[in-house]
Design a protein around this motif. Structure first.
Motif, PDB file in Angstrom:
ATOM      1  N   ILE A   2       0.798  -1.365  -0.442  1.00 35.86           N
ATOM      2  CA  ILE A   2      -0.185   0.147   0.408  1.00 35.86           C
ATOM      3  C   ILE A   2       0.749   0.994  -0.143  1.00 35.86           C
ATOM      4  O   ILE A   2       0.662   2.445  -0.505  1.00 35.86           O
ATOM      5  CB  ILE A   2      -1.084   0.544   1.184  1.00 35.86           C
ATOM      6  N   LEU A   3       1.562   1.579   0.879  1.00 35.69           N
ATOM      7  CA  LEU A   3       2.625   2.441   1.224  1.00 35.69           C
ATOM      8  C   LEU A   3       3.341   2.921  -0.974  1.00 35.69           C
ATOM      9  O   LEU A   3       3.591   3.776  -0.575  1.00 35.69           O
ATOM     10  CB  LEU A   3       3.957   1.929   1.846  1.00 35.69           C
ATOM     11  N   LEU A   4       3.494   1.601  -1.073  1.00 36.65           N
ATOM     12  CA  LEU A   4       5.090   2.076  -2.445  1.00 36.65           C
ATOM     13  C   LEU A   4       3.877   2.051  -3.347  1.00 36.65           C
ATOM     14  O   LEU A   4       3.955   2.831  -4.281  1.00 36.65           O
ATOM     15  CB  LEU A   4       5.260   0.321  -2.715  1.00 36.65           C
ATOM     16  N   GLN A   5       2.700   1.910  -3.451  1.00 34.38           N
ATOM     17  CA  GLN A   5       1.534   1.856  -4.667  1.00 34.38           C
ATOM     18  C   GLN A   5       0.744   3.175  -4.914  1.00 34.38           C
ATOM     19  O   GLN A   5       0.611   3.928  -5.841  1.00 34.38           O
ATOM     20  CB  GLN A   5       0.869   0.719  -4.770  1.00 34.38           C
ATOM     21  N   THR A   6       1.094   3.677  -3.168  1.00 31.12           N
ATOM     22  CA  THR A   6       0.082   4.711  -3.593  1.00 31.12           C
ATOM     23  C   THR A   6       0.269   6.407  -3.610  1.00 31.12           C
ATOM     24  O   THR A   6      -0.534   6.906  -4.744  1.00 31.12           O
ATOM     25  CB  THR A   6      -1.141   5.139  -1.697  1.00 31.12           C
ATOM     26  N   PRO A   7       1.911   6.738  -4.213  1.00 30.51           N
ATOM     27  CA  PRO A   7       2.577   7.884  -4.627  1.00 30.51           C
ATOM     28  C   PRO A   7       2.483   7.463  -5.783  1.00 30.51           C
ATOM     29  O   PRO A   7       2.274   8.789  -6.822  1.00 30.51           O
ATOM     30  CB  PRO A   7       3.540   7.274  -4.623  1.00 30.51           C
ATOM     31  N   ILE A   8       2.033   6.482  -7.207  1.00 24.81           N
ATOM     32  CA  ILE A   8       1.883   6.031  -8.206  1.00 24.81           C
ATOM     33  C   ILE A   8       0.530   6.504  -8.180  1.00 24.81           C
ATOM     34  O   ILE A   8       0.347   6.722  -9.281  1.00 24.81           O
ATOM     35  CB  ILE A   8       1.651   4.568  -8.254  1.00 24.81           C
ATOM     36  N   GLU A   9      -0.311   6.653  -7.104  1.00 18.96           N
ATOM     37  CA  GLU A   9      -1.665   6.735  -7.865  1.00 18.96           C
ATOM     38  C   GLU A   9      -1.653   8.504  -7.525  1.00 18.96           C
ATOM     39  O   GLU A   9      -3.003   9.485  -8.606  1.00 18.96           O
ATOM     40  CB  GLU A   9      -2.914   6.327  -7.022  1.00 18.96           C
ATOM     41  N   ILE A  10      -1.001   9.090  -6.870  1.00 21.33           N
ATOM     42  CA  ILE A  10      -0.603  10.825  -6.816  1.00 21.33           C
ATOM     43  C   ILE A  10      -0.243  11.141  -8.032  1.00 21.33           C
ATOM     44  O   ILE A  10      -0.661  11.869  -8.491  1.00 21.33           O
ATOM     45  CB  ILE A  10       0.316  10.898  -5.411  1.00 21.33           C
ATOM     46  N   PHE A  11       1.041  10.641  -8.995  1.00 22.02           N
ATOM     47  CA  PHE A  11       1.404  10.839 -10.048  1.00 22.02           C
ATOM     48  C   PHE A  11       0.317  10.721 -10.856  1.00 22.02           C
ATOM     49  O   PHE A  11      -0.065  11.504 -11.914  1.00 22.02           O
ATOM     50  CB  PHE A  11       2.138   9.786 -10.478  1.00 22.02           C
ATOM     51  N   ASP A  12      -0.157   9.541 -11.226  1.00 23.54           N
ATOM     52  CA  ASP A  12      -1.522   9.558 -11.965  1.00 23.54           C
ATOM     53  C   ASP A  12      -2.653  10.684 -11.671  1.00 23.54           C
ATOM     54  O   ASP A  12      -3.176  10.779 -12.502  1.00 23.54           O
ATOM     55  CB  ASP A  12      -2.605   8.466 -11.862  1.00 23.54           C
ATOM     56  N   GLY A  13      -2.784  11.948 -10.821  1.00 26.52           N
ATOM     57  CA  GLY A  13      -3.880  12.418  -9.789  1.00 26.52           C
ATOM     58  C   GLY A  13      -3.717  13.087 -10.685  1.00 26.52           C
ATOM     59  O   GLY A  13      -4.482  14.440 -10.836  1.00 26.52           O
ATOM     60  N   TYR A  14      -3.015  13.495 -10.948  1.00 29.10           N
ATOM     61  CA  TYR A  14      -2.344  15.145 -11.769  1.00 29.10           C
ATOM     62  C   TYR A  14      -2.195  14.697 -13.124  1.00 29.10           C
ATOM     63  O   TYR A  14      -1.447  15.567 -14.197  1.00 29.10           O
ATOM     64  CB  TYR A  14      -0.862  15.254 -11.523  1.00 29.10           C
ATOM     65  N   GLN A  15      -2.339  14.486 -14.403  1.00 26.73           N
ATOM     66  CA  GLN A  15      -2.254  13.175 -15.083  1.00 26.73           C
ATOM     67  C   GLN A  15      -3.486  14.009 -16.370  1.00 26.73           C
ATOM     68  O   GLN A  15      -4.894  13.208 -15.621  1.00 26.73           O
ATOM     69  CB  GLN A  15      -2.127  11.863 -15.773  1.00 26.73           C
ATOM     70  N   THR A  16      -3.605  14.881 -16.875  1.00 26.50           N
ATOM     71  CA  THR A  16      -4.223  15.253 -17.705  1.00 26.50           C
ATOM     72  C   THR A  16      -5.639  14.216 -18.294  1.00 26.50           C
ATOM     73  O   THR A  16      -6.548  14.388 -18.275  1.00 26.50           O
ATOM     74  CB  THR A  16      -3.924  15.886 -18.903  1.00 26.50           C
ATOM     75  N   GLU A  17      -5.005  13.462 -19.204  1.00 23.73           N
ATOM     76  CA  GLU A  17      -5.847  12.273 -19.605  1.00 23.73           C
ATOM     77  C   GLU A  17      -7.377  11.204 -18.914  1.00 23.73           C
ATOM     78  O   GLU A  17      -7.305  10.654 -18.695  1.00 23.73           O
ATOM     79  CB  GLU A  17      -5.266  12.144 -20.259  1.00 23.73           C
ATOM     80  N   TYR A  18      -6.213  11.232 -17.392  1.00 24.40           N
ATOM     81  CA  TYR A  18      -7.035  10.629 -16.103  1.00 24.40           C
ATOM     82  C   TYR A  18      -6.470  10.364 -14.855  1.00 24.40           C
ATOM     83  O   TYR A  18      -6.670  11.821 -14.895  1.00 24.40           O
ATOM     84  CB  TYR A  18      -6.205   8.863 -16.218  1.00 24.40           C
ATOM     85  N   GLY A  19      -6.615   9.700 -14.110  1.00 21.83           N
ATOM     86  CA  GLY A  19      -6.257  10.540 -12.359  1.00 21.83           C
ATOM     87  C   GLY A  19      -6.239   9.281 -11.698  1.00 21.83           C
ATOM     88  O   GLY A  19      -6.285   8.290 -12.205  1.00 21.83           O
ATOM     89  N   ALA A  20      -6.103   9.996 -10.548  1.00 23.20           N
ATOM     90  CA  ALA A  20      -5.598   8.697  -9.509  1.00 23.20           C
ATOM     91  C   ALA A  20      -7.602   8.077  -9.691  1.00 23.20           C
ATOM     92  O   ALA A  20      -8.301   7.964  -9.443  1.00 23.20           O
ATOM     93  CB  ALA A  20      -6.412   9.494  -8.223  1.00 23.20           C
ATOM     94  N   SER A  21      -6.993   6.468  -9.725  1.00 22.55           N
ATOM     95  CA  SER A  21      -8.405   5.261  -9.463  1.00 22.55           C
ATOM     96  C   SER A  21      -8.636   4.651  -8.433  1.00 22.55           C
ATOM     97  O   SER A  21      -7.213   3.947  -7.159  1.00 22.55           O
ATOM     98  CB  SER A  21      -7.715   4.308 -10.742  1.00 22.55           C
ATOM     99  N   VAL A  22      -9.856   4.841  -7.856  1.00 22.40           N
ATOM    100  CA  VAL A  22     -10.531   4.253  -6.468  1.00 22.40           C
ATOM    101  C   VAL A  22     -10.173   2.833  -6.391  1.00 22.40           C
ATOM    102  O   VAL A  22      -9.861   2.041  -5.652  1.00 22.40           O
ATOM    103  CB  VAL A  22     -11.406   4.614  -6.006  1.00 22.40           C
TER     104      VAL A  22
END
Length: 280
Positions: A99-119
């Motif tokens: 969980i600790l390792l994967q969560t920052p990836i979702e933070i990266f995703d959250g700043y992408q225009t074409e997609y975002g952070a995924s629940v």
């Protein structure tokens, strides 16, 4: 099975714990930099937001998140055991690693225009970590091992900016070539007196093909019909072959995240059952 350390006799090895913490910090920082370069550097950025991608890629990406979080937590548990933490504490704390390792990836995703952070990704990460913790608490070992296999496909060339232009990128991005497995240690569920070979696992796999775009219309425009694939295959229980060499045992530990190429029976809705003499 990892050796269990009783809480009343365990002595934390401070040198190992410091070395582990330092290596983790440096390695993870390097990983984030590499990931940002490989995946995000060419993407347009935006304000942080969430994005519902649960219907995309036939959920192969979600299974990938499960696989990644499982093995990150598995490694976290065993490294904390190596550092001398009591077994239950190592399981519970190490189990958070995925969980600790994967969560920052979702933070990266959250700043992408074409997609975002995924629940959905966050849920898959949590389930992956919880699955290894549950097995360790129930059996003090992993009996059902998620594994990964990959083969190159013609679909990556149709959209290399998304599915990857190099072998390394395709192994990460081309969901058409990825298969995820649950490899069951059958012998672990049988009596010790059973003659069933302890090195032989049975694996069930999941994948998908003909997915170049997220939308059905995009794939259909290319003459593609996105569909799921299901597999049944024998597998090697690599951990059964452990010996006295630490290098050998470490190699087996790392390789155990990958499915050994073997004959496989596939089913998909387009062509029904299909037998592969050797499937990667």
């Amino acid at each position: 099975m990892a050796q269990q350390v009783e809480p009343d006799t365990a002595t934390i090895n401070k040198k190992r714990l410091v070395a582990l913490s330092s290596t983790f910090a440096l390695g993870y920082s390097a990983l984030l930099v590499s990931l940002n370069k490989a995946w995000y550097s060419k993407e347009e950025r935006s304000d942080f937001h969430f994005f519902d991608d649960n219907s995309q890629w036939k959920q192969v990406d979600k299974v990938g998140h499960f696989w990644g979080a499982f093995h990150e937590s598995r490694a976290g548990i065993d490294m904390l055991r190596w550092a001398g933490l009591p077994d239950q504490k190592a399981i519970l704390l190490g189990g958070l690693t995925g969980i600790l390792l994967q969560t920052p990836i979702e933070i990266f995703d959250g700043y992408q225009t074409e997609y975002g952070a995924s629940v959905g990704d966050l849920i898959a990460n949590t389930v992956g970590s919880a699955t290894v913790v549950a097995q360790e608490l129930a059996w003090n070992e992993v009996r059902i091992m998620p594994k990964y296999s990959f083969h190159t496909t013609r679909y990556a060339d149709m959209r290399p900016n998304v599915l990857g232009s190099s072998l390394g990128e395709q192994a990460l991005k081309d969901y058409n070539g990825q298969t995820y497995w649950l490899s069951v240690d059958v012998a672990a569920f049988l009596p010790e007196t059973s003659k069933y070979p302890k090195w032989l696992n049975i694996a069930v796999g999941y994948g998908a093909e003909e997915i170049v775009y997220n939308s059905a219309s995009g794939n259909e425009a290319l003459g593609l019909d996105a569909h799921r694939q299901y597999y049944l295959s024998p597998d090697l229980n690599l951990m059964h072959f452990k010996g006295r060499s630490k290098i050998w045992n470490t190699a087996l530990y790392v390789l155990s995240i990958v499915k050994v190429p073997a004959p496989a029976l596939e089913y998909n809705r387009k062509s029904g059952f299909k037998l592969h003499a050797l499937y990667f």
